[in-house]
Design an enzyme around this catalytic site. Structure first.
Site, PDB file in Angstrom:
ATOM      1  N   CYS A   6    -114.314 -54.441 -45.276  1.00 40.35           N
ATOM      2  CA  CYS A   6    -115.840 -54.120 -45.261  1.00 40.35           C
ATOM      3  C   CYS A   6    -115.720 -52.871 -45.443  1.00 40.35           C
ATOM      4  O   CYS A   6    -115.102 -51.872 -45.984  1.00 40.35           O
ATOM      5  CB  CYS A   6    -116.156 -54.625 -43.685  1.00 40.35           C
ATOM      6  SG  CYS A   6    -115.271 -54.064 -42.319  1.00 40.35           S
ATOM      7  N   ARG A   7    -116.584 -52.045 -44.662  1.00 39.53           N
ATOM      8  CA  ARG A   7    -116.918 -50.828 -44.651  1.00 39.53           C
ATOM      9  C   ARG A   7    -115.962 -49.829 -43.934  1.00 39.53           C
ATOM     10  O   ARG A   7    -115.197 -48.913 -44.483  1.00 39.53           O
ATOM     11  CB  ARG A   7    -118.362 -50.188 -43.861  1.00 39.53           C
ATOM     12  CG  ARG A   7    -118.508 -48.761 -44.294  1.00 39.53           C
ATOM     13  CD  ARG A   7    -120.117 -48.400 -43.652  1.00 39.53           C
ATOM     14  NE  ARG A   7    -119.809 -48.222 -42.380  1.00 39.53           N
ATOM     15  CZ  ARG A   7    -119.586 -47.313 -41.657  1.00 39.53           C
ATOM     16  NH1 ARG A   7    -119.050 -46.180 -42.266  1.00 39.53           N
ATOM     17  NH2 ARG A   7    -119.540 -47.238 -40.228  1.00 39.53           N
TER      18      ARG A   7
END
Length: 130
Positions: free
Chosen positions: A91-92
């Protein structure tokens, strides 16, 4: 007698905490090892669990996108992901991917997770697609 009880409680707590740590069901790894593992595209599926907007701004080449924050994440993942391959999830920053990795591991997937997320991946100067 009190010493024995305290030792028993400490032993029990250590056992419980040890079991919890071992049951997460996936491995979190750094960018270098993640890059090595995802190179084997015959055995590994790259999975970006960010929003579609984040994915469109840039992602690891060849990654499919399934947003972990959507209610249908688990059903969508079960439908789209093969269980005979390793799922390499990111993810981020690493928070959402840990959530996604836990969900996938509970469904029987073999999962690795990019501990530092897309931010760490780009800081390590790894290749991205924009």
């Amino acid at each position: 007698m009190i010493k024995l009880r305290i030792m028993g409680i400490i032993t029990m707590l250590c056992s419980l905490l040890g079991c919890t740590a071992q049951t997460k069901g996936f491995e979190s790894i750094g960018a270098e090892k993640f890059e090595q593992i995802i190179a084997d595209t015959a055995k590994v599926i790259r999975l970006d669990v960010r929003t579609a907007e984040e994915y469109a701004e840039g992602h690891i080449d060849g990654a499919m996108n399934i947003d972990v924050l959507k209610d249908d994440f688990k059903d969508n993942a079960i439908t789209r992901l093969p269980k005979d391959k390793t799922i390499a999830v990111y993810c981020r920053s690493g928070k959402r991917s840990k959530k996604a990795a836990g969900i996938l591991a509970k469904q029987g997937f073999n999962v690795i997770e990019l501990d530092c997320g897309y931010i760490g991946w780009t800081k390590a100067d790894k290749p991205v697609t924009r």
